[in-house]
Design a protein around this motif. Sequence first.
Motif, PDB file in Angstrom:
ATOM      1  N   ARG A   1       0.668  -1.300  -0.015  1.00 34.47           N
ATOM      2  CA  ARG A   1       0.124   0.121   0.030  1.00 34.47           C
ATOM      3  C   ARG A   1       0.978   1.266   0.010  1.00 34.47           C
ATOM      4  O   ARG A   1       0.593   2.184  -0.750  1.00 34.47           O
ATOM      5  CB  ARG A   1      -0.812  -0.005   1.098  1.00 34.47           C
ATOM      6  N   VAL A   2       1.997   1.335   0.890  1.00 32.89           N
ATOM      7  CA  VAL A   2       2.853   2.410   0.702  1.00 32.89           C
ATOM      8  C   VAL A   2       3.398   2.631  -0.589  1.00 32.89           C
ATOM      9  O   VAL A   2       3.557   3.754  -0.914  1.00 32.89           O
ATOM     10  CB  VAL A   2       3.989   2.147   2.144  1.00 32.89           C
ATOM     11  N   LEU A   3       3.703   1.647  -1.227  1.00 32.81           N
ATOM     12  CA  LEU A   3       4.743   1.435  -2.234  1.00 32.81           C
ATOM     13  C   LEU A   3       3.836   2.326  -3.499  1.00 32.81           C
ATOM     14  O   LEU A   3       4.441   2.782  -4.317  1.00 32.81           O
ATOM     15  CB  LEU A   3       5.449   0.054  -2.740  1.00 32.81           C
TER      16      LEU A   3
ATOM     17  N   PRO B   1       4.150   9.052  -5.130  1.00 30.94           N
ATOM     18  CA  PRO B   1       4.091   9.819  -6.204  1.00 30.94           C
ATOM     19  C   PRO B   1       5.012   9.263  -7.365  1.00 30.94           C
ATOM     20  O   PRO B   1       6.016   9.025  -7.121  1.00 30.94           O
ATOM     21  CB  PRO B   1       4.516  11.081  -6.048  1.00 30.94           C
ATOM     22  N   GLY B   2       4.447   9.221  -8.596  1.00 29.97           N
ATOM     23  CA  GLY B   2       5.168   8.799  -9.703  1.00 29.97           C
ATOM     24  C   GLY B   2       5.562   7.091  -9.495  1.00 29.97           C
ATOM     25  O   GLY B   2       6.590   6.718 -10.201  1.00 29.97           O
ATOM     26  N   ASN B   3       4.929   6.381  -8.913  1.00 27.18           N
ATOM     27  CA  ASN B   3       5.088   4.913  -8.740  1.00 27.18           C
ATOM     28  C   ASN B   3       5.041   4.381 -10.051  1.00 27.18           C
ATOM     29  O   ASN B   3       4.176   4.564 -10.956  1.00 27.18           O
ATOM     30  CB  ASN B   3       3.880   4.501  -7.959  1.00 27.18           C
ATOM     31  N   GLN B   4       6.098   3.593 -10.381  1.00 29.62           N
ATOM     32  CA  GLN B   4       6.114   2.795 -11.849  1.00 29.62           C
ATOM     33  C   GLN B   4       6.062   1.393 -11.643  1.00 29.62           C
ATOM     34  O   GLN B   4       6.485   0.597 -12.707  1.00 29.62           O
ATOM     35  CB  GLN B   4       7.602   3.265 -12.532  1.00 29.62           C
TER      36      GLN B   4
END
Length: 417
Positions: A123-125, A129-132
């Motif tokens: 959930r945190v990962l 912002p900008g998670n790829q």
Amino acid sequence: MQGGTVGDSTAFRQSMLGKIENCIFDFPVYITRMIPRDRHETRLQRLLNQFPVAGLIGARQVGKTTLARRLASVTRGPVTFFDLEDPTDAARLADPRLALESLTGLVVIDEVQHTPELFALLRVLVDRPGNQARFLVLGSADPKLLRQSSESLAGRIAYHELAPFAADETGCESMDRLWVRGGFPRSFLADDEEESRAWRSAFLRTFLTRDLPQLGITPPANTMRRFWTMVAHYHGNRWNAAEIARSLGVSAPTVNSYLDALVDALVVRSLTPWFENLRKRQVKAPKVYITDAGLLHTLLRITTEPALLGHPKCGASWEGFAMQEAVRILSVDWEDCYYWATHRGAEIDLLVFLEDRRIGLDFKRTSTPRMTRSMHSALADLKLDRIFVVYPGDIRFPLHERVDAVGLELACADGLL
């Protein structure tokens, strides 16, 4: 590369296919015999496009890992694969944030039920912002696993259940083989009937002695084997916990907890009864089915097709098999499937709701399906739009202005509606 990150390359695809061939199923030439599971692969890819986390659940040995590796082999960009039953990969995830936070692309975590605390970290990962990264988690339908993930990843995860092979995957010409052997890949693809039966027997032993304890199910294996065999004798019938409890010498709540465990492990299905506001006493007990016909036949000690055709549970076995195919053909979820029965004997095997339409289905292993009093009652009491009587065959003909008899082979090829 198991436990490592790799790019989009031909070498990676060859590596993945090699691992499927040499490791996953222990079939020397499995990759040349592997049946494509395009429907499931497409659905899983759609979920990964829509959600940051997708969950692939299913019974043991149903092909989850193979499907995930197939998806990984055609995915563009970096792919990382972790198998939490591999000590090396488990060690790499000893500090999961350190191992996962820098990854991009597709990250596959197999046997995730061994480390349910990963869901809070995911959930945190995925909220960064900008998670790829996109995460694909594989595991059994352990209640603790599902509860943990739903609490930690609400709105971020969607699940897809991988069932055993269906007729659209094996081909209608193999329908009898699929019914007799069941849809577990190793059972269906075995070289002969003896090898198929041997695999199913070994699966039952391993499932009872290893897999159920890993899911936190603690009764002795012999007790669960006796219980599962009793459930097989109830296949297609209404559940009577008190009767089973007397046979096992335990309480009815204990028996129901055993049933819940097998339902949660996706090897037994409980079909919910439907109620209408009628002046009739309606049945409230669920019906139970072994989810795979091959496992049912092994539990009942049915060893050959001639023995199956002469067995008292032959009709019930075919009913459960045809019902699973009908649910797939209609593209409905099992949670939206019911049966209906009254204490006066009226009954419809399957009731589904398709938008504003009420559809009833009856499954009859006969070459001459007929209109019955139960069907007339169901049409009137439930206000059904249609009833389909599914039978072994390849033609369709009317029994009533709102009732059609449809051969299962024809339904698999052309649909029901």
